[in-house]
Design a protein around this motif. Structure first.
Motif, PDB file in Angstrom:
ATOM      1  N   ASP A   1      49.697  39.285  45.403  1.00  0.00           N
ATOM      2  CA  ASP A   1      50.490  40.281  44.688  1.00  0.00           C
ATOM      3  C   ASP A   1      49.667  41.451  44.168  1.00  0.00           C
ATOM      4  N   MET A   2      48.346  41.434  44.438  1.00  0.00           N
ATOM      5  CA  MET A   2      47.501  42.552  44.004  1.00  0.00           C
ATOM      6  C   MET A   2      47.684  43.727  44.948  1.00  0.00           C
ATOM      7  N   ARG A   3      47.810  44.932  44.396  1.00  0.00           N
ATOM      8  CA  ARG A   3      47.984  46.144  45.185  1.00  0.00           C
ATOM      9  C   ARG A   3      46.916  47.161  44.804  1.00  0.00           C
ATOM     10  N   GLY A   4      46.461  47.916  45.822  1.00  0.00           N
ATOM     11  CA  GLY A   4      45.479  48.951  45.568  1.00  0.00           C
ATOM     12  C   GLY A   4      44.096  48.382  45.311  1.00  0.00           C
ATOM     13  N   PHE A   5      43.234  49.218  44.705  1.00  0.00           N
ATOM     14  CA  PHE A   5      41.855  48.810  44.440  1.00  0.00           C
ATOM     15  C   PHE A   5      41.817  47.982  43.161  1.00  0.00           C
ATOM     16  N   VAL A   6      41.341  46.754  43.285  1.00  0.00           N
ATOM     17  CA  VAL A   6      41.252  45.845  42.149  1.00  0.00           C
ATOM     18  C   VAL A   6      39.833  45.306  42.066  1.00  0.00           C
ATOM     19  N   VAL A   7      39.228  45.398  40.891  1.00  0.00           N
ATOM     20  CA  VAL A   7      37.886  44.852  40.684  1.00  0.00           C
ATOM     21  C   VAL A   7      38.023  43.388  40.300  1.00  0.00           C
ATOM     22  N   LEU A   8      37.592  42.494  41.167  1.00  0.00           N
ATOM     23  CA  LEU A   8      37.673  41.068  40.902  1.00  0.00           C
ATOM     24  C   LEU A   8      36.590  40.658  39.909  1.00  0.00           C
ATOM     25  N   PRO A   9      36.801  39.532  39.194  1.00  0.00           N
ATOM     26  CA  PRO A   9      35.803  39.084  38.209  1.00  0.00           C
ATOM     27  C   PRO A   9      34.418  38.940  38.832  1.00  0.00           C
ATOM     28  N   LYS A  10      33.412  39.471  38.140  1.00  0.00           N
ATOM     29  CA  LYS A  10      31.996  39.420  38.518  1.00  0.00           C
ATOM     30  C   LYS A  10      31.638  40.350  39.678  1.00  0.00           C
ATOM     31  N   ARG A  11      32.635  40.872  40.399  1.00  0.00           N
ATOM     32  CA  ARG A  11      32.292  41.653  41.578  1.00  0.00           C
ATOM     33  C   ARG A  11      31.626  42.979  41.223  1.00  0.00           C
ATOM     34  N   TRP A  12      32.014  43.566  40.094  1.00  0.00           N
ATOM     35  CA  TRP A  12      31.435  44.858  39.721  1.00  0.00           C
ATOM     36  C   TRP A  12      29.930  44.761  39.567  1.00  0.00           C
ATOM     37  N   ILE A  13      29.419  43.568  39.267  1.00  0.00           N
ATOM     38  CA  ILE A  13      27.979  43.398  39.075  1.00  0.00           C
ATOM     39  C   ILE A  13      27.228  43.672  40.372  1.00  0.00           C
ATOM     40  N   VAL A  14      27.673  43.049  41.457  1.00  0.00           N
ATOM     41  CA  VAL A  14      26.985  43.235  42.734  1.00  0.00           C
ATOM     42  C   VAL A  14      27.322  44.601  43.341  1.00  0.00           C
ATOM     43  N   GLU A  15      28.532  45.141  43.056  1.00  0.00           N
ATOM     44  CA  GLU A  15      28.860  46.478  43.546  1.00  0.00           C
ATOM     45  C   GLU A  15      27.965  47.528  42.894  1.00  0.00           C
ATOM     46  N   ARG A  16      27.630  47.327  41.616  1.00  0.00           N
ATOM     47  CA  ARG A  16      26.713  48.240  40.933  1.00  0.00           C
ATOM     48  C   ARG A  16      25.333  48.183  41.575  1.00  0.00           C
ATOM     49  N   PHE A  17      24.927  46.980  41.997  1.00  0.00           N
ATOM     50  CA  PHE A  17      23.643  46.828  42.682  1.00  0.00           C
ATOM     51  C   PHE A  17      23.619  47.643  43.972  1.00  0.00           C
ATOM     52  N   PHE A  18      24.676  47.528  44.792  1.00  0.00           N
ATOM     53  CA  PHE A  18      24.727  48.275  46.038  1.00  0.00           C
ATOM     54  C   PHE A  18      24.795  49.782  45.778  1.00  0.00           C
ATOM     55  N   ALA A  19      25.474  50.172  44.704  1.00  0.00           N
ATOM     56  CA  ALA A  19      25.537  51.595  44.366  1.00  0.00           C
ATOM     57  C   ALA A  19      24.150  52.139  44.041  1.00  0.00           C
ATOM     58  N   HIS A  20      23.328  51.313  43.371  1.00  0.00           N
ATOM     59  CA  HIS A  20      21.959  51.753  43.088  1.00  0.00           C
ATOM     60  C   HIS A  20      21.176  51.948  44.385  1.00  0.00           C
ATOM     61  N   LEU A  21      21.346  51.042  45.346  1.00  0.00           N
ATOM     62  CA  LEU A  21      20.628  51.193  46.612  1.00  0.00           C
ATOM     63  C   LEU A  21      20.996  52.504  47.294  1.00  0.00           C
ATOM     64  N   MET A  22      22.269  52.900  47.198  1.00  0.00           N
ATOM     65  CA  MET A  22      22.710  54.130  47.847  1.00  0.00           C
ATOM     66  C   MET A  22      22.106  55.365  47.195  1.00  0.00           C
ATOM     67  N   ARG A  23      21.603  55.230  45.963  1.00  0.00           N
ATOM     68  CA  ARG A  23      20.953  56.359  45.297  1.00  0.00           C
ATOM     69  C   ARG A  23      19.518  56.534  45.787  1.00  0.00           C
ATOM     70  N   SER A  24      18.996  55.535  46.489  1.00  0.00           N
ATOM     71  CA  SER A  24      17.666  55.649  47.092  1.00  0.00           C
ATOM     72  C   SER A  24      17.840  56.265  48.474  1.00  0.00           C
TER      73      SER A  24
END
Length: 206
Positions: A145-168
């Motif tokens: 029943d989830m629609r659109g972009f949903v941040v699942l529990p704990k997922r933002w932690i690893v997504e932030r990690f990948f975002a940092h890599l993209m800044r390199s």
């Protein structure tokens, strides 16, 4: 080959890049008031385009992202610091379970992973992690029943990690001929992040 590149290769081949990174991670965790070694990790992967120097034997096609390149797998702690990471020879998400988490995680530690196209048989993966690694793997599912972009529990932690890599800049695209060099560059990127955290001045207490 310049002297700087020779030093980098020697550090990579002797495991010094990872050792230096792991020592800094323990310092950052202690500064944050955490135990030096974590008891939980968050697991995910990221597909990146591969440069022309990456051979056909070291790249693949990610059907989900419609991308030709490599897939970076990573395990991070709850602070978003890298515990273990690797780039398999292909873009496929399948990887040996022994490399699925870092040996830094103690027995019976908890790992979070998200279900989706890369987890075709989550039940068997959970059993393999329990049998081989003594790791309690929890598959976090997205409800129907989830629609659109949903941040699942704990997922933002690893997504932030990948975002940092993209800044390199070097990691925005995979430019390394070998997967060993690709992994070393990820460790160097996180080393820069941790040194900045350790050097950050704390406000003095009144």
């Amino acid at each position: 080959m310049g002297p700087g590149l020779r030093v980098l290769r020697r550090w990579r081949d002797h495991g010094l890049v990872k050792e230096f990174h792991d020592r800094l991670r323990r310092k950052v965790r202690e500064q944050a008031g955490r135990d030096p070694e974590p008891s939980a990790g968050v697991i995910d992967s990221q597909s990146v385009k591969a440069d022309a120097v990456v051979g056909a034997d070291s790249r693949g096609f990610d059907g989900g992202k419609l991308l030709n390149g490599r897939k970076r797998h990573a395990v991070v702690d709850t602070l978003g610091l890298l515990l273990g990471g690797w780039s398999p020879p292909r873009a496929s998400a399948t990887a040996p379970p022994r490399r699925f988490c870092s040996p830094r995680l103690p027995p019976r530690a908890t790992g979070w992973r998200w279900s989706g196209p890369t987890v075709a048989t989550p039940g068997s993966l959970v059993e393999r992690c329990r049998a081989v690694l003594a790791l309690v793997l929890a598959i976090v599912r997205r409800s129907d029943d989830m629609r659109g972009f949903v941040v699942l529990p704990k997922r933002w932690i690893v997504e932030r990690f990948f975002a940092h890599l993209m800044r390199s800049r070097r990691l925005a695209r995979d430019l390394e001929r070998s997967t060993g060099s690709a992994e070393a560059m990820v460790h160097w990127s996180m080393t820069l992040l941790m040194t900045r955290r350790l050097a950050r001045r704390r406000p003095s207490r009144a």
